[in-house]
Each structure stands twice: as structure tokens, then as C-alpha cells.
Scaffold this active site. Structure first.
Site, short mmCIF file in Angstrom:
data_model
loop_
_atom_site.label_atom_id
_atom_site.label_comp_id
_atom_site.label_asym_id
_atom_site.label_seq_id
_atom_site.Cartn_x
_atom_site.Cartn_y
_atom_site.Cartn_z
N SER A 252 53.81 51.09 43.41
CA SER A 252 54.74 50.24 42.64
C SER A 252 55.40 50.93 41.46
O SER A 252 56.48 50.53 41.04
CB SER A 252 54.02 48.97 42.18
OG SER A 252 52.86 49.29 41.44
N GLU B 55 59.41 37.70 27.63
CA GLU B 55 58.33 38.31 26.87
C GLU B 55 57.95 39.60 27.56
O GLU B 55 58.28 39.83 28.72
CB GLU B 55 57.11 37.38 26.82
CG GLU B 55 56.29 37.34 28.11
CD GLU B 55 56.95 36.51 29.21
OE1 GLU B 55 57.85 35.70 28.88
OE2 GLU B 55 56.58 36.69 30.38
N LYS C 217 60.06 46.80 39.27
CA LYS C 217 60.56 45.65 38.48
C LYS C 217 62.09 45.59 38.41
O LYS C 217 62.66 44.51 38.31
CB LYS C 217 59.96 45.66 37.08
CG LYS C 217 58.52 45.20 37.04
CD LYS C 217 58.04 44.91 35.64
CE LYS C 217 56.64 44.35 35.64
NZ LYS C 217 55.61 45.41 35.84
C1 LIG Z 1 54.28 45.11 36.23
C2 LIG Z 1 53.73 46.04 37.21
C3 LIG Z 1 52.82 45.61 38.21
C4 LIG Z 1 52.28 44.21 38.28
O1 LIG Z 1 53.20 43.21 38.56
P1 LIG Z 1 53.29 42.50 39.99
O2 LIG Z 1 54.18 41.35 39.72
O3 LIG Z 1 51.92 42.09 40.40
O4 LIG Z 1 53.86 43.48 40.93
C5 LIG Z 1 52.41 46.53 39.17
N1 LIG Z 1 52.81 47.82 39.12
C6 LIG Z 1 53.66 48.27 38.17
C7 LIG Z 1 54.05 49.70 38.20
C8 LIG Z 1 54.15 47.40 37.19
O5 LIG Z 1 54.98 47.87 36.25
#
Ligand SMILES: *Cc1c(COP(=O)(O)O)cnc(C)c1O
Length: 406
Positions: free
Chosen positions: A385, A117, A95
Site C-alpha cells: 500500500s 483530520e 491514498k
Molecule cells: C493510511 C494507510 C493505510 C491504512 O489505511 P487503509 O484505509 O486501511 O488502507 C495502509 N497503508 C498505508 C501506506 C497508508 O498510508
């Protein structure tokens, strides 16, 4: 897999990916969105901006994030599995890539305050971090129920200098926080910048957040070629709003040899409304939160209640580009349920010494299934992610007995 013709230069000038996307907002706000679009288009060509963001990615976030060959997981499941380590970024997830981009843009536009938010607090923390760095005020709207549940993230945001504004109506969770932030934004859309947390919302956000995240796939393409001498045969990412998935997919959209897989949360099962958040698997086309896409809606067209064991994935819509990539069959959208996901969370922890975010564990879970079936013997690149530090208390409390944590 049959691939229809599709255009990877999208969206068009009105923000459409095929029939999806666009901008469904009050006229007063449309003017401001148009300004953001214009500024963004200027800035993304500006060498100074590109260099500034590039240096932050390198020296602040720690990019490029490495690709790691998960040897033990590969051996056990029967494919060559690689991880793109977005979990190693500053703040622990992907993010920060788009939050920095949005914060820099807001600053250049002369805005004073970032607002957003947050549900579990992940977007709030990443944005508060970017605001602190760039020198902007930051208001984060959060449901009172989530404030209690996600207290460490509330404290983090406050330490970073952000104001956490409790939202106390309705069920006091994410949906109400969206209402609260929108209301707060409408109060002064001139000096505030609403920093959307995924590839969703009205144009230009789905495009802009995608562009800021595309660094992930651009790096991965070079890194994977260096490691294997060719492109990966499969790429897998979890899909909430869809930003980390588009982040890694974008560089590969034109490479027909690379199969792309997006994994939606099946929660407790996709048979029952309200027990999952598998938007493209179960949803219908409609307009929500200012854009057209697949969505999970009730009969009145209002957002359905959704659920996932990963609080970052329980969103009742999905980025419009994903809807387009689904209809054109460029991406295969699959699912993983809570049970498979928690199993994958422990497999990666115990086989590789990497504790994944529960969101990312959905991608691992699908990769484990895929490697044992259709994907046997293939190369698989997973977008990891985020890291799972934020999830350890929840996992210990709910799955501890089952996995020997007492
Ligand atoms: C917020 C988040 C997601 C989901 O958001 P996407 O916009 O679909 O990527 C996925 N993995 C992590 C670690 C997150 O913090």
C-alpha cells in the site's frame, strides 16, 4: 473455508452492507450527505468525469502501478509472492487514488474547501496534494502532539498550500483531530467538503472511497493473468480503516478460487486492551463516527485507546463492508504484531530492495507466515500500500541496534 452467500453489489440505498454501515448523523448533516450521494451517483456515470479521473490516474499518479514478482522473498519463504506496487504512486501510497476522486467530486459540486483530520499526516498530505491540483482550499486538523511528532508531513502540507489547524484539547492526537474537523465542518457544511480518508464514516463514503480504490484490483486482475495465465490463489492486504484492502479485493469478490486475507495490527499483543488495533479480531458491533461496524469500544461505548507500530492502522473501528465480509466468511481476517511486522519490514528491504510502509509490512509479515504454512507453494499477491520513507527515522531510532543500523 466455508463461503456463505453474499452480495457484492452492496451497499443498498441506505448504505448498508448486511447489517453494517448506514448513516448515524444529525439531521442537518443528513441532508448534505444525501446531496453528496446524489452527486456522486450522477458523476460516476458521467463519461467526462471518468475520463478526467482516468487521465489523472495515468499521468499524475503514474498508474497502472506494476506488479512485481518478489523472487528472493518467494524462494526464502516457499510460495510465489507478488507485490502490487502502490508504493510507486505519486505521494507514495494508495491514498491519492481516493483523494483525487473526492477532490474532483467536491469541485464539481461547487465546494470551496476540502477539510479532513490527519493522524500521522499521510491522509493530510494526499488530500493537500489533490486540493492543490484541483484548485480547492484545504484545512487539515491535526493534534498538537502529532504536529510535533510528524513535522515533515506538516511542512509538506504547508508547502502544498494547505492550512494545518492545531487541535489542543484532550490527548491532542487523532481522536481529538476528528472532533476538531467535525466541529469545523459543522461550522459550514455547505461550502466545505469533509474528505474522509478511508472506507469509513456515514454513507456514501464507504462506498465512494471503495469505488475510487477499486482501480487497484481491476488493474491487478489483468496484470496477474498476463503474468501467470490465471488468477492469484491468495490476496493479502493490511487493514486499518480498510481502503487499500477493499481496493485490491473488490475485483476478486466473485472469484471463489481467490482467497482474500485482511491483516489487522496486533500491536504489542491482542490480550491487553489498548495495546492493539485488531478491530474485527477483538471488537464488538456498535456505532462510532456515524456508521455501524465492528469496533473497539470501552464499557460506555466510547472508542477504546488503540495502538499499532503503524500509525496508519491504529483506528478503533473498520469499514462496514469489512464487517460484512467477515461475517459472510468471504475474507479471512488475520493479525500481525509489531515484532513480526518490523522483521518483515527489514526482510523486504534487504531481500528485494524495497522499503515498505510499516502499515504495508503487516501484510508482508502475514504473507511470510502463511507461505511457510497453509499457503506453501501457492501464489500470493500482496497489496504493497505504501513506501517506507516516512518511517525510516522511527525504525532507526527504535529498532536500529537490533538490525545493525548504528
Ligand atoms: C493510511 C494507510 C493505510 C491504512 O489505511 P487503509 O484505509 O486501511 O488502507 C495502509 N497503508 C498505508 C501506506 C497508508 O498510508
Amino acid at each position: 473455508m466455508e463461503m456463505n452467500t453474499f452480495d457484492c453489489k452492496l451497499p443498498n440505498d441506505k448504505g448498508y452492507f448486511g447489517e453494517y454501515g448506514g448513516s448515524f448523523i444529525p439531521p442537518q448533516l443528513q441532508e448534505i450527505m444525501d446531496e453528496i450521494t446524489t452527486s456522486y451517483k450522477e458523476i460516476r456515470q458521467n463519461p467526462e468525469f471518468i475520463q478526467e479521473l482516468g487521465e489523472l490516474y495515468k499521468h499524475y499518479v503514474g498508474r497502472p502501478s506494476p506488479i512485481f514478482y518478489a523472487k528472493n522473498l518467494s524462494k526464502k519463504y516457499g510460495a510465489d509472492i507478488y507485490l502490487k506496487r502502490e508504493d510507486l504512486n505519486h505521494t507514495g501510497a494508495h491514498k491519492i487514488n481516493h483523494c483525487l476522486g473526492e477532490a474532483l467530486l467536491a469541485k464539481k459540486m461547487g465546494k470551496k474547501k476540502l477539510i479532513a483530520e490527519t493522524g500521522a499526516g499521510q491522509h493530510g498530505v494526499a488530500l493537500a496534494t489533490a486540493a492543490a491540483l484541483v484548485g480547492l482550499e484545504c484545512d487539515i486538523y491535526m493534534g498538537e502532539v502529532d504536529i510535533k511528532k510528524e513535522y515533515p508531513n506538516v511542512i509538506r502540507m504547508k508547502i502544498l498550500g494547505a492550512k494545518v489547524i492545531p487541535v489542543s484539547h484532550g490527548r491532542k492526537t487523532l481522536k481529538e483531530a476528528v472532533d476538531g474537523a467535525f466541529e469545523g465542518y459543522m461550522g459550514d457544511p455547505i461550502t466545505q467538503f469533509y474528505a474522509i480518508g478511508s472506507v469509513v464514516g456515514p454513507h456514501p463514503f464507504p462506498m465512494m472511497v471503495r469505488d475510487f480504490q477499486s482501480i487497484v484490483g481491476n488493474e491487478a486482475k489483468v496484470q496477474f493473468k498476463e503474468m501467470r495465465g490465471e488468477l492469484p490463489q491468495n490476496i493479502i492486504a493490511c487493514v486499518g480503516g480498510g481502503s487499500n484492502a477493499l481496493g485490491i479485493f473488490t475485483a476478486f469478490l466473485e472469484d471463489e478460487s481467490v482467497a482474500l486475507h485482511g491483516v489487522e495490527p496486533a500491536g504489542k499483543g491482542i490480550e491487553v486492551d489498548g495495546e492493539h488495533a485488531a478491530t474485527m479480531t477483538k471488537g464488538t458491533v456498535g456505532v462510532m463516527h456515524g456508521f455501524k461496524s465492528y469496533m473497539l469500544a470501552d464499557e460506555a461505548g466510547e472508542p477504546q485507546e488503540v495502538y499499532s507500530v503503524a500509525s496508519g492502522l491504529d483506528y478503533p473501528s473498520v469499514g462496514p463492508q469489512h464487517s460484512y465480509l467477515k461475517d459472510t466468511n468471504r475474507v479471512n481476517y488475520a493479525i500481525a504484531n509489531d515484532t513480526e511486522t518490523i522483521e518483515a519490514f527489514f526482510e523486504l528491504s534487504r531481500l528485494e530492495g524495497i522499503i515498505p510502509a510499516i502499515e504495508s509490512a503487516h501484510a508482508i509479515a502475514y504473507a511470510m507466515k502463511f507461505a511457510q504454512g497453509e499457503g506453501k507453494g501457492s501464489t500470493i499477491l500482496i497489496n504493497l500500500s505504501g513506501r517506507g520513507d516516512k518511517d525510516i527515522d522511527f525504525v532507526a531510532e527504535n529498532y536500529g541496534a537490533q538490525y545493525g543500523i548504528e
